[in-house]
Write a protein that holds these residues in place. Structure first.
Motif, mmCIF file in Angstrom:
data_model
loop_
_atom_site.group_PDB
_atom_site.id
_atom_site.type_symbol
_atom_site.label_atom_id
_atom_site.label_comp_id
_atom_site.label_asym_id
_atom_site.label_seq_id
_atom_site.Cartn_x
_atom_site.Cartn_y
_atom_site.Cartn_z
ATOM 1 N N ARG A 99 0.836 -1.209 0.000
ATOM 2 C CA ARG A 99 0.000 0.000 0.000
ATOM 3 C C ARG A 99 0.871 1.260 0.000
ATOM 4 N N ALA A 100 1.949 1.235 0.781
ATOM 5 C CA ALA A 100 2.860 2.382 0.816
ATOM 6 C C ALA A 100 3.534 2.588 -0.534
ATOM 7 N N ALA A 101 3.877 1.493 -1.197
ATOM 8 C CA ALA A 101 4.535 1.585 -2.499
ATOM 9 C C ALA A 101 3.617 2.214 -3.544
ATOM 10 N N TRP A 102 2.354 1.756 -3.575
ATOM 11 C CA TRP A 102 1.417 2.320 -4.546
ATOM 12 C C TRP A 102 1.159 3.797 -4.262
ATOM 13 N N ALA A 103 1.033 4.155 -2.993
ATOM 14 C CA ALA A 103 0.777 5.558 -2.640
ATOM 15 C C ALA A 103 1.953 6.438 -3.057
ATOM 16 N N TYR A 104 3.166 5.973 -2.788
ATOM 17 C CA TYR A 104 4.346 6.767 -3.122
ATOM 18 C C TYR A 104 4.517 6.869 -4.635
ATOM 19 N N ALA A 105 4.337 5.751 -5.324
ATOM 20 C CA ALA A 105 4.506 5.743 -6.780
ATOM 21 C C ALA A 105 3.522 6.701 -7.444
ATOM 22 N N ARG A 106 2.282 6.694 -6.979
ATOM 23 C CA ARG A 106 1.282 7.585 -7.579
ATOM 24 C C ARG A 106 1.586 9.048 -7.279
ATOM 25 N N SER A 107 2.042 9.317 -6.079
ATOM 26 C CA SER A 107 2.306 10.717 -5.713
ATOM 27 C C SER A 107 3.535 11.271 -6.419
ATOM 28 N N GLN A 108 4.490 10.397 -6.767
ATOM 29 C CA GLN A 108 5.739 10.850 -7.365
ATOM 30 C C GLN A 108 5.855 10.523 -8.849
ATOM 31 N N GLY A 109 4.810 9.957 -9.437
ATOM 32 C CA GLY A 109 4.834 9.651 -10.862
ATOM 33 C C GLY A 109 5.781 8.529 -11.241
ATOM 34 N N MET A 110 5.946 7.543 -10.348
ATOM 35 C CA MET A 110 6.817 6.402 -10.634
ATOM 36 C C MET A 110 6.011 5.275 -11.275
ATOM 37 N N ASP A 111 6.689 4.464 -12.065
ATOM 38 C CA ASP A 111 6.048 3.369 -12.805
ATOM 39 C C ASP A 111 6.237 2.061 -12.039
ATOM 40 N N LEU A 112 5.224 1.667 -11.283
ATOM 41 C CA LEU A 112 5.306 0.507 -10.391
ATOM 42 C C LEU A 112 4.514 -0.671 -10.929
ATOM 43 N N THR A 113 5.063 -1.861 -10.749
ATOM 44 C CA THR A 113 4.367 -3.126 -10.987
ATOM 45 C C THR A 113 4.620 -4.009 -9.780
ATOM 46 N N GLU A 171 9.983 -5.681 -19.338
ATOM 47 C CA GLU A 171 10.060 -5.543 -20.791
ATOM 48 C C GLU A 171 8.713 -5.252 -21.449
ATOM 49 N N ASN A 172 7.642 -5.181 -20.650
ATOM 50 C CA ASN A 172 6.317 -4.912 -21.195
ATOM 51 C C ASN A 172 5.746 -3.667 -20.527
ATOM 52 N N PRO A 173 5.727 -2.531 -21.226
ATOM 53 C CA PRO A 173 5.231 -1.296 -20.607
ATOM 54 C C PRO A 173 3.764 -1.353 -20.197
ATOM 55 N N ASP A 174 3.005 -2.295 -20.771
ATOM 56 C CA ASP A 174 1.601 -2.427 -20.376
ATOM 57 C C ASP A 174 1.453 -2.903 -18.933
ATOM 58 N N SER A 175 2.540 -3.403 -18.354
ATOM 59 C CA SER A 175 2.477 -3.894 -16.978
ATOM 60 C C SER A 175 2.551 -2.769 -15.949
ATOM 61 N N ILE A 176 2.898 -1.579 -16.392
ATOM 62 C CA ILE A 176 3.016 -0.455 -15.455
ATOM 63 C C ILE A 176 1.659 -0.175 -14.806
ATOM 64 N N GLY A 177 1.680 -0.042 -13.492
ATOM 65 C CA GLY A 177 0.452 0.230 -12.751
ATOM 66 C C GLY A 177 -0.393 -0.997 -12.464
ATOM 67 N N GLN A 178 0.150 -2.192 -12.730
ATOM 68 C CA GLN A 178 -0.616 -3.425 -12.602
ATOM 69 C C GLN A 178 -0.090 -4.312 -11.475
#
Length: 356
Positions: free
Chosen positions: A168-182, A238-245
């Motif tokens: 949960r902390a990872a998703w919150a930080y990634a969204r607030s800072q514009g990071m591409d998390l999977t 290697e698959n950009p579609d995975s970003i945010g998933q």
């Protein structure tokens, strides 16, 4: 050539991941807390990607300290956050597990962001998916849309708490800072050991094979082959579609009894555990037994995890539970984790290539 940072380089998944990244042409920088487990990492690389060993660099960095992380992030294109504290028995102080999970994840993402790194792939768990939903009986299928509700869990479990809060902390930080998390979510991780430093989950197989487990609980779990877990991290990279998933990396529901039967068929003469423990005894012992506390939420119900989305990302079928179990057993014998009984025969059939 991209350089990928892999945290917790001495772990079971991390060693396979490092091998697969090297084989795919990446340079790898791995972090670890100290030098004690360095030989095991190099043994894994010599087994998995010997021709690329020169492209691996190891540096010291602790999840609970800022020291070393800024340097570790320099020249890195993406981070694979794999490191985690995993114990075989529920600790008296949950922070032994929870702090490294939560603070470590926040630290890794903060230093990655500070170094201008956007891409992060994080090893999560089914523990962040299938708990706290009120399921105490019956069968239920969970997907990536489900998120563990810690407040609704009947029995607390430090690994589950740490992993869930960390994700949960990872998703919150990634969204607030514009990071591409999977995030990648395996179950019980089995498969081939590369050296004598194996995972706690591999003990599930060796303890049944050697008869060390006196009796089996009547529960099941999703088996994840370590080769699939590592490959899914690379596929996500290697698959950009995975970003945010989120991706479950999970095979079919498999019971302790299923695992024992696989071992019994392929390892004649071994003292494979045969007895089972009734649920009421497990429930009675939960207050006194730290190991049981880690499985009590699965007693009396079946949690199935739909790994089809992850399998599509992987682009091939998962290794089967039988392949994962047999690869675990064969490699555990090979690296000396368990010794063959004097009267035991050779396996009836091979588990398949360890490196396939």
């Amino acid at each position: 050539m991209d350089r990928i940072l892999v945290t917790g380089a001495s772990g079971f998944v991390a060693k396979h991941l490092i091998g697969q990244l090297l084989s795919a042409g990446y340079a790898v920088r791995g972090t670890l807390r100290g030098q004690a487990k360095v030989p095991g990492i190099w043994a894994a690389v010599q087994l998995l990607a010997p021709e690329r060993a020169g492209k691996l660099e190891l540096v010291e960095a602790d999840l609970l300290s800022d020291a070393g992380w800024a340097d570790a992030m320099q020249g890195v294109n993406a981070v694979m956050h794999v490191a985690a504290a995993i114990l075989g028995v529920e600790p008296k102080d949950p922070d032994v597990v929870v702090r490294p999970a939560v603070e470590g994840t926040e630290r890794v993402l903060r230093f990655a962001h500070g170094a201008g790194i956007k891409r992060v792939i994080m090893t999560s768990s089914i523990a962040t998916v299938g708990y706290g939903h009120g399921q105490v009986t019956g069968s239920r299928v969970y997907t990536e849309a489900d998120f563990t509700n810690l407040e609704a869990m009947r029995y607390s479990w430090s690994y589950c708490i740490g992993k869930t809060k960390a994700e949960r902390a990872a998703w919150a930080y990634a969204r607030s800072q514009g990071m591409d998390l999977t995030t990648i979510h395996p179950g019980a991780i089995l498969g081939p050991a590369t050296d004598g430093e194996t995972s706690i989950s591999l003990g599930l197989v060796t303890d049944l094979l050697g008869g060390i487990t006196p009796a089996m609980p009547r529960i099941g779990f999703a088996i994840s082959d370590v080769r699939d877990v590592a490959a899914m991290h690379v596929a996500a990279l290697e698959n950009p579609d995975s970003i945010g998933q989120r991706y479950l990396c999970t095979g079919p529901y498999t019971t302790f009894q299923d695992v024992a039967e696989i071992l019994r068929q392929h390892y004649p003469g071994w003292p494979v555990t045969a007895k089972s423990v009734p649920d009421w005894i497990i429930r009675m012992m939960v207050v006194f037994n730290g190991t049981i506390r880690q499985i009590i939420n699965d007693v009396g119900n079946q949690k199935h995890f739909d790994g089809s989305k992850g399998e599509r990302l992987l682009g091939r079928p998962y290794f089967t539970p039988e392949q994962a179990v047999l690869a675990s057993a064969e490699s555990a014998i090979r690296v000396g984790r368990i010794k063959r009984p004097v009267l035991a025969q050779n396996p009836k059939s091979e588990a398949g290539s360890l490196l396939a």
